[in-house]
Design a protein around this motif. Sequence first.
Motif, short mmCIF file in Angstrom:
data_model
loop_
_atom_site.label_atom_id
_atom_site.label_comp_id
_atom_site.label_asym_id
_atom_site.label_seq_id
_atom_site.Cartn_x
_atom_site.Cartn_y
_atom_site.Cartn_z
N THR A 61 0.85 -1.21 -0.03
CA THR A 61 -0.06 -0.01 0.10
C THR A 61 1.01 1.46 -0.03
OG1 THR A 61 -1.87 -1.08 1.09
CG2 THR A 61 -1.65 1.48 1.29
N LYS A 62 0.56 2.27 -1.03
CA LYS A 62 1.30 3.22 -0.99
C LYS A 62 0.60 4.36 -0.71
CE LYS A 62 4.04 6.22 -4.50
NZ LYS A 62 3.27 7.43 -4.64
N ILE A 63 0.91 5.33 0.37
CA ILE A 63 0.21 6.24 0.79
C ILE A 63 0.86 7.41 1.21
CG2 ILE A 63 -0.93 7.32 3.06
CD1 ILE A 63 -1.74 4.47 3.74
N ARG A 64 0.37 8.56 0.43
CA ARG A 64 0.82 10.21 0.56
C ARG A 64 0.62 10.73 1.75
NH1 ARG A 64 4.07 12.80 -2.26
NH2 ARG A 64 4.12 14.83 -3.04
N VAL A 65 1.28 11.24 2.56
CA VAL A 65 0.78 12.00 3.69
C VAL A 65 1.00 13.40 3.22
CG1 VAL A 65 1.66 12.64 6.11
CG2 VAL A 65 1.92 10.37 5.32
N VAL A 66 -0.10 14.18 3.40
CA VAL A 66 -0.12 15.51 2.66
C VAL A 66 -0.32 16.23 4.02
CG1 VAL A 66 -1.86 17.31 1.39
CG2 VAL A 66 -1.65 14.61 0.90
N PRO A 67 0.75 16.96 4.36
CA PRO A 67 1.06 17.72 5.68
C PRO A 67 -0.20 19.01 5.76
CG PRO A 67 2.99 17.40 4.75
CD PRO A 67 2.13 16.93 3.57
N GLY A 68 -0.53 19.56 4.65
CA GLY A 68 -1.34 20.67 4.86
C GLY A 68 -2.87 20.38 4.75
N PRO A 70 -6.50 18.81 6.29
CA PRO A 70 -7.21 18.48 7.46
C PRO A 70 -7.28 16.89 7.65
CG PRO A 70 -8.55 20.04 6.34
CD PRO A 70 -7.40 19.47 5.48
N VAL A 71 -6.57 16.40 8.86
CA VAL A 71 -6.38 15.10 8.87
C VAL A 71 -7.50 14.22 8.57
CG1 VAL A 71 -7.15 14.75 11.39
CG2 VAL A 71 -5.40 13.27 10.45
N LEU A 72 -8.82 14.55 8.89
CA LEU A 72 -9.95 13.65 8.37
C LEU A 72 -10.05 13.44 6.90
CD1 LEU A 72 -12.70 14.30 11.08
CD2 LEU A 72 -11.37 12.25 10.70
N GLU A 73 -9.87 14.75 6.27
CA GLU A 73 -9.90 14.68 4.66
C GLU A 73 -8.71 13.71 4.29
OE1 GLU A 73 -9.86 18.35 2.85
OE2 GLU A 73 -11.38 19.26 4.19
N TRP A 74 -7.67 13.93 4.90
CA TRP A 74 -6.49 12.81 4.45
C TRP A 74 -6.93 11.37 4.72
CZ3 TRP A 74 -2.95 10.61 7.74
CH2 TRP A 74 -2.00 9.52 7.06
N ILE A 75 -7.31 11.34 5.91
CA ILE A 75 -7.61 9.74 6.37
C ILE A 75 -8.78 9.44 5.18
CG2 ILE A 75 -8.80 8.33 8.06
CD1 ILE A 75 -7.29 10.06 10.11
N GLN A 185 -4.48 12.57 19.43
CA GLN A 185 -4.63 13.96 19.15
C GLN A 185 -5.74 14.08 18.08
OE1 GLN A 185 -1.13 16.64 18.08
NE2 GLN A 185 0.04 14.82 18.91
N ILE A 186 -5.72 13.10 16.93
CA ILE A 186 -7.03 13.40 16.45
C ILE A 186 -8.41 12.94 16.96
CG2 ILE A 186 -5.70 12.76 14.15
CD1 ILE A 186 -7.19 10.09 14.05
N ALA A 187 -8.35 12.30 18.11
CA ALA A 187 -9.66 12.13 18.87
C ALA A 187 -9.78 13.67 19.61
CB ALA A 187 -9.35 10.77 19.64
N GLU A 188 -8.86 14.15 19.92
CA GLU A 188 -9.07 15.52 20.86
C GLU A 188 -9.46 16.41 19.90
OE1 GLU A 188 -5.06 15.95 22.26
OE2 GLU A 188 -5.33 14.34 23.74
N ASN A 189 -8.67 16.49 18.56
CA ASN A 189 -9.15 17.44 17.69
C ASN A 189 -9.19 17.03 16.14
OD1 ASN A 189 -9.42 19.75 16.16
ND2 ASN A 189 -7.37 20.78 16.69
N PRO A 190 -10.38 16.42 15.92
CA PRO A 190 -10.84 15.96 14.28
C PRO A 190 -10.26 16.89 13.36
CG PRO A 190 -12.54 15.37 15.85
CD PRO A 190 -11.60 16.52 16.52
N ALA A 191 -10.29 18.28 13.45
CA ALA A 191 -10.20 19.11 12.34
C ALA A 191 -8.53 19.69 12.46
CB ALA A 191 -10.81 20.54 12.93
N VAL A 192 -7.80 19.02 13.23
CA VAL A 192 -6.42 19.32 13.10
C VAL A 192 -5.80 19.07 11.73
CG1 VAL A 192 -5.75 17.12 13.87
CG2 VAL A 192 -4.06 19.14 14.25
N ARG A 193 -4.82 19.80 11.23
CA ARG A 193 -4.17 19.66 10.00
C ARG A 193 -3.07 18.43 10.26
NH1 ARG A 193 -5.67 22.41 5.79
NH2 ARG A 193 -6.91 24.26 6.33
N VAL A 194 -2.83 17.68 9.10
CA VAL A 194 -1.87 16.68 9.36
C VAL A 194 -0.46 17.35 9.88
CG1 VAL A 194 -0.26 14.92 8.07
CG2 VAL A 194 -2.72 15.30 7.66
#
Length: 200
Positions: A61-68, A70-75, A185-194
Amino acid sequence: LESAKQNAVTISTLVEAAWAFVLSAYGGQDDVVFGVTRACRNSGLQGAKEMVGLFINTIPTKIRVVPGEPVLEWIQSVRAGQIAAKRFEYSPLISIAQWAQKAPGARLFDSIVVFEYGSLDRNVRSDERAWDSRKFELFQRSHYPLTLAAHLDITLSLRLEYDAAAFEGTVIQRLGNAFTRFLEQIAENPAVRVRDIEVI
């Protein structure tokens, strides 16, 4: 786990995304590749339901981590990748290596993620009444240097298995802590950016 349900994300997706994030953070690369096990009985393989045998395959599985992002959009993009890969999940690694133009015998990944809904103990004991007073444990060994095994029963259980010749125990401890911290951290703040998730 509740946050995943509320945002239509499977727990297996969450585990794979967290592992990708940790590998990216420690490896210093946005693109990461690792193996994932897939149960292929319900895949697109013609006649699979009528065949006898173990329909489990490990694929890259190849996954690109996109820092900018929001974590939920990335997931959710990780989930879209999982769905797109379903049609290839029964493909042999040798074929995948050829498609990727890798040299014969070249390793496609160094770590794998094994995700199961329910532990062996729970699954066997729920099958027949005669087994409900016994306890079962599965001891297995991977030939990959690093394995993340995750089981979802009432809670999510994680286990890191590693080759002691390749890794020191303190490194594995840090990887496990980073994985757990990502989920916290994503449980505490689902809107956080990666890029704002701090695990190191």
